[in-house]
Design a protein around this motif. Structure first.
Motif, PDB file in Angstrom:
ATOM      1  N   SER A  44       0.852  -1.180   0.000  1.00  0.00           N
ATOM      2  CA  SER A  44       0.000   0.000   0.000  1.00  0.00           C
ATOM      3  C   SER A  44       0.889   1.231   0.000  1.00  0.00           C
ATOM      4  O   SER A  44       1.856   1.315   0.770  1.00  0.00           O
ATOM      5  N   ILE A  45       0.571   2.192  -0.862  1.00  0.00           N
ATOM      6  CA  ILE A  45       1.372   3.399  -1.010  1.00  0.00           C
ATOM      7  C   ILE A  45       0.503   4.607  -0.692  1.00  0.00           C
ATOM      8  O   ILE A  45      -0.566   4.784  -1.274  1.00  0.00           O
ATOM      9  N   ASP A  46       0.960   5.434   0.230  1.00  0.00           N
ATOM     10  CA  ASP A  46       0.196   6.606   0.647  1.00  0.00           C
ATOM     11  C   ASP A  46       0.301   7.730  -0.380  1.00  0.00           C
ATOM     12  O   ASP A  46       1.266   7.797  -1.153  1.00  0.00           O
ATOM     13  N   SER A  47      -0.669   8.622  -0.335  1.00  0.00           N
ATOM     14  CA  SER A  47      -0.651   9.784  -1.210  1.00  0.00           C
ATOM     15  C   SER A  47       0.576  10.639  -0.909  1.00  0.00           C
ATOM     16  O   SER A  47       0.883  10.930   0.252  1.00  0.00           O
ATOM     17  N   GLY A  48       1.307  11.023  -1.958  1.00  0.00           N
ATOM     18  CA  GLY A  48       2.503  11.840  -1.802  1.00  0.00           C
ATOM     19  C   GLY A  48       3.760  11.070  -1.473  1.00  0.00           C
ATOM     20  O   GLY A  48       4.827  11.669  -1.316  1.00  0.00           O
ATOM     21  N   GLU A  49       3.668   9.745  -1.389  1.00  0.00           N
ATOM     22  CA  GLU A  49       4.828   8.929  -1.016  1.00  0.00           C
ATOM     23  C   GLU A  49       5.704   8.620  -2.225  1.00  0.00           C
ATOM     24  O   GLU A  49       5.221   8.483  -3.348  1.00  0.00           O
ATOM     25  N   PHE A  50       6.999   8.513  -1.961  1.00  0.00           N
ATOM     26  CA  PHE A  50       7.965   8.116  -2.994  1.00  0.00           C
ATOM     27  C   PHE A  50       8.407   6.693  -2.652  1.00  0.00           C
ATOM     28  O   PHE A  50       9.195   6.477  -1.738  1.00  0.00           O
ATOM     29  N   LEU A  51       7.861   5.714  -3.382  1.00  0.00           N
ATOM     30  CA  LEU A  51       8.209   4.312  -3.147  1.00  0.00           C
ATOM     31  C   LEU A  51       9.123   3.824  -4.250  1.00  0.00           C
ATOM     32  O   LEU A  51       8.859   4.070  -5.428  1.00  0.00           O
ATOM     33  N   ILE A  52      10.182   3.127  -3.874  1.00  0.00           N
ATOM     34  CA  ILE A  52      11.106   2.564  -4.862  1.00  0.00           C
ATOM     35  C   ILE A  52      11.076   1.045  -4.789  1.00  0.00           C
ATOM     36  O   ILE A  52      11.192   0.464  -3.707  1.00  0.00           O
ATOM     37  N   LEU A  53      10.912   0.430  -5.961  1.00  0.00           N
ATOM     38  CA  LEU A  53      11.025  -1.021  -6.100  1.00  0.00           C
ATOM     39  C   LEU A  53      12.447  -1.312  -6.549  1.00  0.00           C
ATOM     40  O   LEU A  53      12.895  -0.822  -7.591  1.00  0.00           O
ATOM     41  N   VAL A  54      13.161  -2.085  -5.741  1.00  0.00           N
ATOM     42  CA  VAL A  54      14.560  -2.341  -6.043  1.00  0.00           C
ATOM     43  C   VAL A  54      14.816  -3.838  -5.976  1.00  0.00           C
ATOM     44  O   VAL A  54      14.154  -4.572  -5.245  1.00  0.00           O
ATOM     45  N   GLY A  55      15.775  -4.285  -6.763  1.00  0.00           N
ATOM     46  CA  GLY A  55      16.113  -5.697  -6.794  1.00  0.00           C
ATOM     47  C   GLY A  55      16.955  -6.009  -8.011  1.00  0.00           C
ATOM     48  O   GLY A  55      17.100  -5.176  -8.909  1.00  0.00           O
ATOM     49  N   PRO A  56      17.514  -7.202  -8.078  1.00  0.00           N
ATOM     50  CA  PRO A  56      18.353  -7.571  -9.221  1.00  0.00           C
ATOM     51  C   PRO A  56      17.521  -7.772 -10.480  1.00  0.00           C
ATOM     52  O   PRO A  56      16.284  -7.867 -10.419  1.00  0.00           O
ATOM     53  N   SER A  57      18.183  -7.852 -11.611  1.00  0.00           N
ATOM     54  CA  SER A  57      17.488  -8.104 -12.876  1.00  0.00           C
ATOM     55  C   SER A  57      16.716  -9.415 -12.793  1.00  0.00           C
ATOM     56  O   SER A  57      17.224 -10.411 -12.278  1.00  0.00           O
ATOM     57  N   GLY A  58      15.469  -9.381 -13.289  1.00  0.00           N
ATOM     58  CA  GLY A  58      14.653 -10.584 -13.303  1.00  0.00           C
ATOM     59  C   GLY A  58      13.880 -10.841 -12.036  1.00  0.00           C
ATOM     60  O   GLY A  58      13.233 -11.885 -11.907  1.00  0.00           O
ATOM     61  N   CYS A  59      13.895  -9.879 -11.088  1.00  0.00           N
ATOM     62  CA  CYS A  59      13.201 -10.112  -9.813  1.00  0.00           C
ATOM     63  C   CYS A  59      11.708  -9.830  -9.891  1.00  0.00           C
ATOM     64  O   CYS A  59      10.959 -10.177  -8.978  1.00  0.00           O
ATOM     65  N   THR A 100       2.801  11.519  -5.841  1.00  0.00           N
ATOM     66  CA  THR A 100       2.957  10.093  -5.528  1.00  0.00           C
ATOM     67  C   THR A 100       3.772   9.455  -6.641  1.00  0.00           C
ATOM     68  O   THR A 100       3.409   9.526  -7.808  1.00  0.00           O
ATOM     69  N   ILE A 101       4.867   8.827  -6.262  1.00  0.00           N
ATOM     70  CA  ILE A 101       5.784   8.259  -7.256  1.00  0.00           C
ATOM     71  C   ILE A 101       6.101   6.809  -6.907  1.00  0.00           C
ATOM     72  O   ILE A 101       6.402   6.497  -5.756  1.00  0.00           O
ATOM     73  N   VAL A 102       6.020   5.942  -7.923  1.00  0.00           N
ATOM     74  CA  VAL A 102       6.545   4.580  -7.826  1.00  0.00           C
ATOM     75  C   VAL A 102       7.699   4.495  -8.813  1.00  0.00           C
ATOM     76  O   VAL A 102       7.523   4.794 -10.002  1.00  0.00           O
ATOM     77  N   TYR A 103       8.855   4.087  -8.333  1.00  0.00           N
ATOM     78  CA  TYR A 103      10.096   4.213  -9.093  1.00  0.00           C
ATOM     79  C   TYR A 103      10.811   2.867  -9.084  1.00  0.00           C
ATOM     80  O   TYR A 103      11.029   2.283  -8.016  1.00  0.00           O
ATOM     81  N   THR A 111      18.846   7.152  -1.662  1.00  0.00           N
ATOM     82  CA  THR A 111      18.843   8.617  -1.664  1.00  0.00           C
ATOM     83  C   THR A 111      17.483   9.209  -2.006  1.00  0.00           C
ATOM     84  O   THR A 111      17.177  10.329  -1.572  1.00  0.00           O
ATOM     85  N   LEU A 112      16.642   8.496  -2.750  1.00  0.00           N
ATOM     86  CA  LEU A 112      15.387   9.072  -3.229  1.00  0.00           C
ATOM     87  C   LEU A 112      14.159   8.665  -2.417  1.00  0.00           C
ATOM     88  O   LEU A 112      13.222   9.442  -2.261  1.00  0.00           O
ATOM     89  N   ALA A 113      14.129   7.447  -1.905  1.00  0.00           N
ATOM     90  CA  ALA A 113      12.875   6.859  -1.428  1.00  0.00           C
ATOM     91  C   ALA A 113      12.431   7.352  -0.061  1.00  0.00           C
ATOM     92  O   ALA A 113      13.239   7.631   0.819  1.00  0.00           O
ATOM     93  N   ASP A 114      11.100   7.420   0.105  1.00  0.00           N
ATOM     94  CA  ASP A 114      10.501   7.468   1.435  1.00  0.00           C
ATOM     95  C   ASP A 114      10.476   6.064   2.009  1.00  0.00           C
ATOM     96  O   ASP A 114      10.750   5.854   3.186  1.00  0.00           O
ATOM     97  N   ARG A 115      10.113   5.092   1.148  1.00  0.00           N
ATOM     98  CA  ARG A 115      10.168   3.676   1.520  1.00  0.00           C
ATOM     99  C   ARG A 115      10.717   2.880   0.340  1.00  0.00           C
ATOM    100  O   ARG A 115      10.567   3.260  -0.814  1.00  0.00           O
ATOM    101  N   ILE A 116      11.342   1.755   0.675  1.00  0.00           N
ATOM    102  CA  ILE A 116      11.941   0.866  -0.321  1.00  0.00           C
ATOM    103  C   ILE A 116      11.296  -0.506  -0.202  1.00  0.00           C
ATOM    104  O   ILE A 116      11.138  -1.031   0.904  1.00  0.00           O
TER     105      ILE A 116
END
Length: 373
Positions: A25-40, A186-189, A199-204
């Motif tokens: 769940s992502i809140d309004s105005g939140e910067f969430l980053i999806l991170v992981g290796p290639s193919g995840c 609100t950003i999903v990155y 450096t960018l995320a509110d949550r990862i």
């Protein structure tokens, strides 16, 4: 209110399951980053949010509306791609305005939006140029401007900086950070670069094999990883994993590491960091996790955190980075990386004594790789 909610989303490609019951769940105005290796599965999840890939099962809600089976145009999102995806025959002005034109926005409003984002991204002087006349960083700004002109509910960034050189990546990273702070969007990155994530995320959200292993703030993910994969993936250089044996009893636990010289290095575990699960692995092999900055050759205040000096060892490699020096040293059945201050005069072949800050160490089960303490 949640800007985006993903409920038990699965995605299969034939017999291969790429997303495995992903929920977040992502809140309004939140910067969430999806991170992981290639193919995840991070780009597949992004495409599912955008509506570019239909999900096999589960729900996707935007502003509490179920959009699981809606087209991309019906989801009120804007996406910035890795490849910029600019129209080469159009000027920068036309590229930014194109999405608005397709939505039948009046000309005066389109022009106002173009001027607004051009000023925001400092590309006003480029409005009459074509993409072929722009640098990589300028093209990425135009791609962002096209998304920002629309003012949708959610912005999706799919590895937007991966085609830029190192200097431009740092500059654009700063610009994106400033942009989010200014607009509160609100950003999903999506990225595979953990430095961008930190450096960018509110949550990862750290992903592996179609699962979200850990969701938390950058500090939580870095300092309190749930397992060895997260601990090793986040951080540069990555965490050192040292094979050890846990000995002792509650209140007096010790980690014993066999050094290359067949000596026993004994490290006391802080009593305030003990957990009930440690009693189950006494006498067994465990993995001690220490980040490079947990070692010190200069700060005597760390002396009470370890039993004497941590190690006297011959430096295998010394790598000055300007801000600090990275040292490669033998320990246990492998090598560790230690980060020391830039004023040290040390080279390969020199012997050095290090202390360790055990108050920040983490402990993992050697079999399951899950965190113990």
């Amino acid at each position: 209110m949640s800007a985006l909610e993903i409920r038990q989303v699965r995605k299969d490609f034939g017999s291969t399951r790429v997303l495995k019951d992903v929920s977040l769940s992502i809140d309004s105005g939140e910067f969430l980053i999806l991170v992981g290796p290639s193919g995840c599965g991070k780009s597949t999840l992004m495409n599912a949010i955008a509506g570019l890939e239909p999900v096999t099962d589960g729900q996707i809600l935007i502003a509490e509306e179920d959009v699981t089976w809606r087209t991309p145009a019906e989801r009120d999102i804007a996406m910035v791609f890795q490849s910029y995806a600019l129209y080469p025959s159009m000027t920068v002005r036309q590229n930014i305005a194109f999405g608005l034109e397709m939505r039948k926005v009046p000309k005066a409003e389109r022009e106002e939006a173009v001027e607004r984002v051009a000023d925001l991204l400092q590309i006003s002087q480029l409005l009459d140029r074509k993409p072929s006349q722009l640098s990589g960083g300028q093209r990425q700004r135009v791609a962002m401007g096209r998304a920002l002109a629309r003012e949708p509910k959610i912005y999706l960034f799919d590895e937007p900086l991966s085609n830029l050189d190192a200097k431009l990546r740092v500059e654009m990273r700063t610009e994106i950070k400033k942009l989010h702070q200014r607009l509160g969007t609100t950003i999903v990155y999506v990225t595979h670069d953990q430095i961008e994530a930190m450096t960018l995320a509110d949550r990862i959200a750290v992903m592996r094999d179609g699962n979200i292993l850990q969701l938390g703030t950058p500090e939580e993910v870095y300092n309190d990883p749930v397992d060895m994969f997260v601990a090793g993936f986040m951080g540069s250089p990555s965490m050192n994993f040292i094979q050890a044996t846990l000995e002792g009893e509650p209140g007096d636990y010790r980690l014993v590491v066999e050094t290359p010289a067949s000596a026993r290095l004994v490290l006391p575990w802080p009593a305030e960091r003990e957990t009930p699960g440690m009693t189950n692995v006494v006498g067994r092999r465990v993995v001690l996790g220490l980040r490079p900055e947990h070692f010190s050759a200069e700060d005597a205040r760390l002396g009470d955190r370890a039993e004497g000096t941590l190690l006297t060892a011959q430096v295998s490699v010394a790598e000055p980075t300007g801000a600090d020096i990275l040292l490669r040293l033998p320990l246990g059945d492998g090598e560790i990386t230690a980060r020391v201050g830039p004023k040290m005069r040390i080279a390969a072949g020199d012997c050095i004594e290090l202390r360790v800050d055990m108050s920040r160490a983490v402990l993992f089960d050697a079999d399951s790789e899950r965190r113990l303490a």
